[in-house]
Motif scaffolding. Structure first.
Motif, PDB file in Angstrom:
ATOM      1  N   ALA A   1      77.612  24.646  43.698  1.00 50.74           N
ATOM      2  CA  ALA A   1      76.198  24.645  43.334  1.00 50.74           C
ATOM      3  C   ALA A   1      75.760  23.288  42.799  1.00 50.74           C
ATOM      4  CB  ALA A   1      75.933  25.738  42.299  1.00 50.74           C
ATOM      5  N   ARG A   2      76.593  22.684  41.960  1.00 49.11           N
ATOM      6  CA  ARG A   2      76.247  21.383  41.384  1.00 49.11           C
ATOM      7  C   ARG A   2      76.140  20.302  42.466  1.00 49.11           C
ATOM      8  NH1 ARG A   2      74.190  21.092  36.425  1.00 49.11           N
ATOM      9  NH2 ARG A   2      75.300  19.179  35.908  1.00 49.11           N
ATOM     10  N   LEU A   3      77.040  20.346  43.445  1.00 48.75           N
ATOM     11  CA  LEU A   3      76.962  19.384  44.541  1.00 48.75           C
ATOM     12  C   LEU A   3      75.646  19.511  45.300  1.00 48.75           C
ATOM     13  CD1 LEU A   3      80.458  19.155  46.317  1.00 48.75           C
ATOM     14  CD2 LEU A   3      79.082  17.267  45.423  1.00 48.75           C
ATOM     15  N   LEU A   4      75.138  20.732  45.386  1.00 58.57           N
ATOM     16  CA  LEU A   4      73.900  20.977  46.116  1.00 58.57           C
ATOM     17  C   LEU A   4      72.660  20.789  45.247  1.00 58.57           C
ATOM     18  CD1 LEU A   4      75.054  24.077  48.166  1.00 58.57           C
ATOM     19  CD2 LEU A   4      74.469  21.814  49.078  1.00 58.57           C
ATOM     20  N   GLY A   5      72.861  20.362  44.011  1.00 60.50           N
ATOM     21  CA  GLY A   5      71.735  20.028  43.154  1.00 60.50           C
ATOM     22  C   GLY A   5      71.233  21.156  42.277  1.00 60.50           C
ATOM     23  N   PHE A   6      72.032  22.216  42.117  1.00 55.69           N
ATOM     24  CA  PHE A   6      71.621  23.351  41.292  1.00 55.69           C
ATOM     25  C   PHE A   6      72.371  23.348  39.965  1.00 55.69           C
ATOM     26  CE2 PHE A   6      70.599  24.584  45.595  1.00 55.69           C
ATOM     27  CZ  PHE A   6      69.358  25.189  45.464  1.00 55.69           C
TER      28      PHE A   6
ATOM     29  N   GLU B   1      81.123  11.658  51.784  1.00 60.00           N
ATOM     30  CA  GLU B   1      82.208  12.077  50.895  1.00 60.00           C
ATOM     31  C   GLU B   1      81.898  13.418  50.226  1.00 60.00           C
ATOM     32  OE1 GLU B   1      84.585  10.451  46.913  1.00 60.00           O
ATOM     33  OE2 GLU B   1      83.338   9.078  48.091  1.00 60.00           O
ATOM     34  N   GLN B   2      80.652  13.577  49.808  1.00 62.93           N
ATOM     35  CA  GLN B   2      80.266  14.840  49.172  1.00 62.93           C
ATOM     36  C   GLN B   2      80.215  15.979  50.189  1.00 62.93           C
ATOM     37  OE1 GLN B   2      76.674  14.326  46.895  1.00 62.93           O
ATOM     38  NE2 GLN B   2      77.610  12.847  45.490  1.00 62.93           N
ATOM     39  N   ARG B   3      79.814  15.668  51.436  1.00 65.14           N
ATOM     40  CA  ARG B   3      79.838  16.703  52.472  1.00 65.14           C
ATOM     41  C   ARG B   3      81.262  17.189  52.717  1.00 65.14           C
ATOM     42  NH1 ARG B   3      76.437  13.349  55.565  1.00 65.14           N
ATOM     43  NH2 ARG B   3      78.089  13.056  57.103  1.00 65.14           N
ATOM     44  N   GLN B   4      82.187  16.275  52.707  1.00 62.51           N
ATOM     45  CA  GLN B   4      83.582  16.658  52.909  1.00 62.51           C
ATOM     46  C   GLN B   4      84.081  17.517  51.760  1.00 62.51           C
ATOM     47  OE1 GLN B   4      85.657  16.287  55.581  1.00 62.51           O
ATOM     48  NE2 GLN B   4      86.956  17.639  54.354  1.00 62.51           N
ATOM     49  N   ARG B   5      83.708  17.157  50.546  1.00 60.79           N
ATOM     50  CA  ARG B   5      84.112  17.955  49.382  1.00 60.79           C
ATOM     51  C   ARG B   5      83.497  19.347  49.454  1.00 60.79           C
ATOM     52  NH1 ARG B   5      87.805  19.929  46.386  1.00 60.79           N
ATOM     53  NH2 ARG B   5      87.088  20.646  44.330  1.00 60.79           N
ATOM     54  N   LEU B   6      82.235  19.420  49.886  1.00 61.38           N
ATOM     55  CA  LEU B   6      81.571  20.711  50.004  1.00 61.38           C
ATOM     56  C   LEU B   6      82.261  21.592  51.044  1.00 61.38           C
ATOM     57  CD1 LEU B   6      79.120  22.148  48.740  1.00 61.38           C
ATOM     58  CD2 LEU B   6      77.769  21.351  50.692  1.00 61.38           C
ATOM     59  N   ALA B   7      82.680  20.981  52.152  1.00 61.41           N
ATOM     60  CA  ALA B   7      83.398  21.739  53.182  1.00 61.41           C
ATOM     61  C   ALA B   7      84.719  22.260  52.636  1.00 61.41           C
ATOM     62  CB  ALA B   7      83.636  20.859  54.404  1.00 61.41           C
ATOM     63  N   THR B   8      85.398  21.431  51.861  1.00 53.71           N
ATOM     64  CA  THR B   8      86.656  21.858  51.243  1.00 53.71           C
ATOM     65  C   THR B   8      86.423  23.013  50.281  1.00 53.71           C
ATOM     66  OG1 THR B   8      87.569  19.624  51.435  1.00 53.71           O
ATOM     67  CG2 THR B   8      88.614  21.103  49.842  1.00 53.71           C
ATOM     68  N   LEU B   9      85.361  22.906  49.483  1.00 59.03           N
ATOM     69  CA  LEU B   9      85.037  23.967  48.536  1.00 59.03           C
ATOM     70  C   LEU B   9      84.748  25.278  49.257  1.00 59.03           C
ATOM     71  CD1 LEU B   9      82.689  22.070  46.046  1.00 59.03           C
ATOM     72  CD2 LEU B   9      84.916  23.052  45.513  1.00 59.03           C
ATOM     73  N   THR B  10      84.010  25.216  50.350  1.00 59.59           N
ATOM     74  CA  THR B  10      83.679  26.427  51.105  1.00 59.59           C
ATOM     75  C   THR B  10      84.943  27.121  51.589  1.00 59.59           C
ATOM     76  OG1 THR B  10      81.564  25.479  51.809  1.00 59.59           O
ATOM     77  CG2 THR B  10      82.422  27.327  53.097  1.00 59.59           C
ATOM     78  N   GLY B  11      85.877  26.335  52.113  1.00 64.26           N
ATOM     79  CA  GLY B  11      87.142  26.911  52.560  1.00 64.26           C
ATOM     80  C   GLY B  11      87.942  27.518  51.420  1.00 64.26           C
ATOM     81  N   GLU B  12      87.974  26.842  50.284  1.00 61.08           N
ATOM     82  CA  GLU B  12      88.718  27.360  49.134  1.00 61.08           C
ATOM     83  C   GLU B  12      88.062  28.615  48.569  1.00 61.08           C
ATOM     84  OE1 GLU B  12      89.147  24.204  46.324  1.00 61.08           O
ATOM     85  OE2 GLU B  12      90.600  23.099  47.537  1.00 61.08           O
ATOM     86  N   ILE B  13      86.736  28.651  48.576  1.00 62.41           N
ATOM     87  CA  ILE B  13      86.027  29.851  48.106  1.00 62.41           C
ATOM     88  C   ILE B  13      86.360  31.037  48.996  1.00 62.41           C
ATOM     89  CG2 ILE B  13      83.723  30.891  47.947  1.00 62.41           C
ATOM     90  CD1 ILE B  13      82.754  28.134  46.893  1.00 62.41           C
TER      91      ILE B  13
ATOM     92  N   GLY C   1      68.816  26.422  55.412  1.00 62.40           N
ATOM     93  CA  GLY C   1      70.217  26.719  55.686  1.00 62.40           C
ATOM     94  C   GLY C   1      71.037  25.457  55.894  1.00 62.40           C
ATOM     95  N   PHE C   2      70.476  24.497  56.616  1.00 62.77           N
ATOM     96  CA  PHE C   2      71.170  23.220  56.795  1.00 62.77           C
ATOM     97  C   PHE C   2      71.336  22.509  55.456  1.00 62.77           C
ATOM     98  CE2 PHE C   2      70.069  23.635  61.294  1.00 62.77           C
ATOM     99  CZ  PHE C   2      71.165  23.044  61.917  1.00 62.77           C
ATOM    100  N   ARG C   3      70.277  22.473  54.652  1.00 60.43           N
ATOM    101  CA  ARG C   3      70.344  21.743  53.376  1.00 60.43           C
ATOM    102  C   ARG C   3      71.348  22.380  52.425  1.00 60.43           C
ATOM    103  NH1 ARG C   3      64.348  22.154  53.873  1.00 60.43           N
ATOM    104  NH2 ARG C   3      63.712  20.299  55.078  1.00 60.43           N
ATOM    105  N   LEU C   4      71.446  23.721  52.458  1.00 64.23           N
ATOM    106  CA  LEU C   4      72.375  24.391  51.549  1.00 64.23           C
ATOM    107  C   LEU C   4      73.826  24.270  52.000  1.00 64.23           C
ATOM    108  CD1 LEU C   4      70.406  27.627  50.542  1.00 64.23           C
ATOM    109  CD2 LEU C   4      70.687  25.492  49.262  1.00 64.23           C
ATOM    110  N   THR C   5      74.054  23.697  53.147  1.00 65.04           N
ATOM    111  CA  THR C   5      75.429  23.363  53.547  1.00 65.04           C
ATOM    112  C   THR C   5      75.698  21.875  53.384  1.00 65.04           C
ATOM    113  OG1 THR C   5      74.722  23.177  55.865  1.00 65.04           O
ATOM    114  CG2 THR C   5      75.631  25.284  55.147  1.00 65.04           C
TER     115      THR C   5
ATOM    116  N   ARG D   1      82.680  27.905  42.827  1.00 63.34           N
ATOM    117  CA  ARG D   1      81.275  28.183  43.098  1.00 63.34           C
ATOM    118  C   ARG D   1      80.354  27.304  42.262  1.00 63.34           C
ATOM    119  NH1 ARG D   1      81.659  34.817  43.113  1.00 63.34           N
ATOM    120  NH2 ARG D   1      82.354  35.065  45.278  1.00 63.34           N
ATOM    121  N   HIS D   2      80.741  27.078  41.014  1.00 60.65           N
ATOM    122  CA  HIS D   2      79.927  26.236  40.145  1.00 60.65           C
ATOM    123  C   HIS D   2      79.891  24.803  40.679  1.00 60.65           C
ATOM    124  CE1 HIS D   2      77.883  25.096  36.459  1.00 60.65           C
ATOM    125  NE2 HIS D   2      78.729  24.091  36.327  1.00 60.65           N
ATOM    126  N   GLU D   3      81.042  24.300  41.089  1.00 60.40           N
ATOM    127  CA  GLU D   3      81.072  22.939  41.646  1.00 60.40           C
ATOM    128  C   GLU D   3      80.249  22.869  42.923  1.00 60.40           C
ATOM    129  OE1 GLU D   3      84.204  19.522  43.253  1.00 60.40           O
ATOM    130  OE2 GLU D   3      84.984  21.406  42.417  1.00 60.40           O
TER     131      GLU D   3
END
Length: 675
Positions: free
Chosen positions: A274-279, A151-163, A140-144, A270-272
């Motif tokens: 997933a890609r940030l998380l290595g999928f 920088e990528q963590r910040q982008r991921l947080a932004t993506l989560t909010g936008e999703i 669960g931690f890794r998937l967040t 969602r695609h972005e």
């Protein structure tokens, strides 16, 4: 002294009727502050020599407290939609909870503490379920994005909010689109074929809207009934167009609430993510937490099922076309199929289908089904009358074993305007052992979305209603019968979709048992049961011409899969839909259909997981073969079902299947897992 906040008190069952808008924000602020204090204490005391109770159990208890409070508010949202103060407070609490969760999963010190426990000498002695619980927490931690650069963590947080925002916009557009369309009918001849009960509901709609005659609205129950029973072909076509162009650039409100751009943006986000998380895609990300191995395996499974269904679909289509021609319809359209299936059944099986529902009065059927569950699983279901509730029609079952209460099931049977327009099981609390070493008793809510009983009309159930009731009851039983002590392994909300749907699909199989239906049935007037020959004839009639329903489910599943890996090849939503539809041309859907725009499963937790219904259904059918062979009332078989699938002792559905069947899952049921 102000009255105590009911959300901050210890409770076995929520004090639903006492909770008011002014309680929400103070409760969430207090719970979040307390949870943050617990996290700080855990980090301070567990970094060097972590142990299970003071780390895992402490944090799980904090997680459970906020999850349970969120669940309570979500339930109350379904009856307080007209209260602007409640909605404002609820929305703020949702943001508070999401912010807390984001901060927790971004807490590197907490993550390192869990890692320290995983690497510690004591972890080697953990049983398989502790190890699985700990591994799930770390995943669960890794998937967040905890291990990503800042920088990528910040982008991921932004993506989560936008999703989250786009999902909310999707649902709001759909709700507004549904509300915007009505059709007033003044000529009763237009309603030919519809039952008196249904017409009375439409008349009530009209009166409530200050209109005369009858008023059609857009909802699933009305759509399904109208498509099957309305003789007026123009009425069916108009309703079909309105329903299948909701929130789109087509239809009567074209462009007003268009979910097309919303969905396109959501898929890209969602695609972005997933890609940030290595999928490779969002579908790969979602399936990393499911039983299915990969999108390739799911696609192969769905195409295999399409192929299995094709001959029946082609045959059914030919038969229906010939039948429709005898009624003056030379070319079947999408709004004709369900109607002529119903007419075909009435012509060929009217004697066994007519009045069938009169043998399944709601209260009597529910009571007898509870008796069956008691017999099968060795538990006691007792209706509690001393309950606080969120609506006057809600009922409560207390589940006990050996005179010890083990869980609760709320029964919420009827559709309401502010409630979801579909049947569902909602979970309020997962079973777990709390920080004091005591079991927290699980709570599930069964919501069937049945049309409300009004006036002098009988509360009786069709066979489809029985399937819905049994399906949701299966979910509730799986939730409350678990013995797992671990918060993140206990309850249906903690399972992958393709595993979580299994219990519902399994219990649907019971609605196809002539043995059980005979025992359940009792005519509402004289209590005479149905005979086994009539039941079997009725089941045969109801099973006829169901290939189109199967094809529609496969279309939904394959579309969902395609949408969530489509970013890799640049197709838009409608192009994906057209591609999938080409594989099932017999559905004959018009080009203006915008199915995805109104498909709320794409934003309610089933995204890239809709296949789970068919996947788990195939497994459930296989498991039920043993039940049928040994008898549905066989208590030994019932105990086997409970131990294999409902106890929470197994975290793997394939392992549970093998345990119950006594042999591996037959290889021909599923394509091989790719290497």
């Amino acid at each position: 002294m102000p009255p105590a906040n009911p959300l901050l008190q210890r409770w076995q069952l929520p004090a639903w009727s006492e909770i008011q808008a002014e309680h929400l924000i103070p409760a969430f602020d207090a719970i979040v502050a307390d949870n943050q204090r617990i996290i700080a204490e855990v980090i301070a005391t567990q970094t060097v020599h972590p142990n299970w109770d003071d780390l895992v159990v402490a944090i799980d208890e904090a997680d459970a407290r906020i999850a349970e409070t969120i669940a309570i508010v979500e339930v109350l949202d379904t009856v307080k939609g007209a209260d602007p103060e409640w909605l404002a407070q609820s929305a703020q609490c949702s943001l508070t909870a999401k912010r807390y969760r984001s901060q927790k999963f971004a807490n590197l010190a907490l993550y390192r503490t869990y890692q320290g426990l995983e690497r510690s000498p004591i972890a080697a002695s953990f049983d398989a379920f502790r190890k699985a619980s700990l591994a799930k927490t770390l995943l669960g931690f890794r998937l967040t994005g905890i291990e990503l650069p800042a920088e990528q963590r910040q982008r991921l947080a932004t993506l989560t909010g936008e999703i989250d925002l786009q999902q909310q916009i999707f649902l709001i557009n759909l709700q507004r689109s549904n509300a915007a369309w009505t059709r007033q009918i003044d000529d009763i001849a237009t309603l030919d074929g519809l039952s008196v009960e249904f017409r009375d509901r439409l008349a009530l709609n009209a009166r409530q809207a200050g209109k005369t005659g009858w008023l059609l609205t857009l909802d699933h129950n009305t759509y399904e009934y109208l498509m099957k029973n309305a003789r007026d072909r123009r009425l069916r076509e108009a309703y079909f167009i309105a329903f299948n162009t909701r929130a789109s650039d087509q239809g009567p409100h074209a462009g007003r609430f268009d979910n097309g751009p919303v969905l396109q943006k959501l898929l890209a986000l969602r695609h972005e993510q997933a890609r940030l998380l290595g999928f490779e895609s969002f579908a790969h990300l979602r399936l990393s937490q499911q039983m299915a191995a990969s999108p390739v395996q799911v696609e192969a499974f769905l195409k295999q099922q399409i192929a299995h269904n094709q001959a029946a679909l082609e045959q059914d289509t030919r038969v229906l076309q010939a039948f429709a021609a005898t009624h003056g319809v030379e070319e079947l359209q999408a709004w004709d199929f369900d109607y002529f299936v119903e007419q075909w059944r009435q012509q060929h099986s009217a004697s066994v289908l007519k009045g069938l529902r009169q043998y399944f009065a709601l209260d009597e059927t529910l009571n007898r089904f509870c008796q069956f569950i008691e017999h099968l699983f060795g538990v006691k279901l007792t209706e509690r009358k001393d309950l606080s509730h969120w609506h006057e029609t809600v009922r409560l079952l207390e589940v006990s074993e050996y005179d010890q209460v083990i869980g609760f099931i709320y029964i919420d049977l009827f559709h309401r305007q502010d409630a979801p327009d579909y049947a569902m099981t909602h979970t309020v609390r997962d079973h777990h052992i709390n920080a004091e070493g005591r079991p927290a008793l699980p709570i599930a809510i069964l919501h069937c979305n049945f049309p409300p009983i009004s006036g002098d009309h009988l509360g009786v159930l069709s066979h489809k209603d029985l399937r819905v009731l049994f399906h949701e009851f299966g979910h509730c039983l799986q939730h409350v019968l678990t013995r797992s002590p671990h918060h993140n392994l206990s309850g249906i909300s903690q399972m992958g979709r393709d595993s979580a749907e299994f219990a519902g699909q399994l219990f649907e199989q019971f609605s196809l048992s002539d043995e059980l239906l005979e025992w359940l049935s009792a005519h509402y007037q004289n209590r005479v049961p149905l005979g086994r020959p009539r039941i079997n004839s009725a089941l045969t009639a109801l099973a006829a011409h169901t290939s189109r329903d199967t094809a529609t489910l496969l279309l939904e599943s394959l579309l969902d899969l395609e949408l969530h890996r489509s970013e890799a090849n640049g197709r838009n939503v409608q192009q994906c839909f057209d591609t999938v539809l080409q594989q099932i041309p017999q559905l004959n859907l018009p080009a203006y259909c915008r199915f995805a725009n109104g498909f709320d499963y794409l934003v309610t937790g089933y995204e890239a997981s809709v296949y789970a219904y068919k996947w788990s259904g195939v497994l459930a059918s296989e498991a039920f073969k043993r039940v049928e062979r040994e008898g549905v009332f066989n208590t030994q078989t019932g105990r086997g079902l409970r131990e294999a699938f409902f106890s929470g002792e197994s975290v793997s559905l394939p392992d549970a299947m093998e345990k119950f069947l006594g042999h591996p899952i037959p290889a021909e049921l599923f394509p091989a897992r790719p290497d």
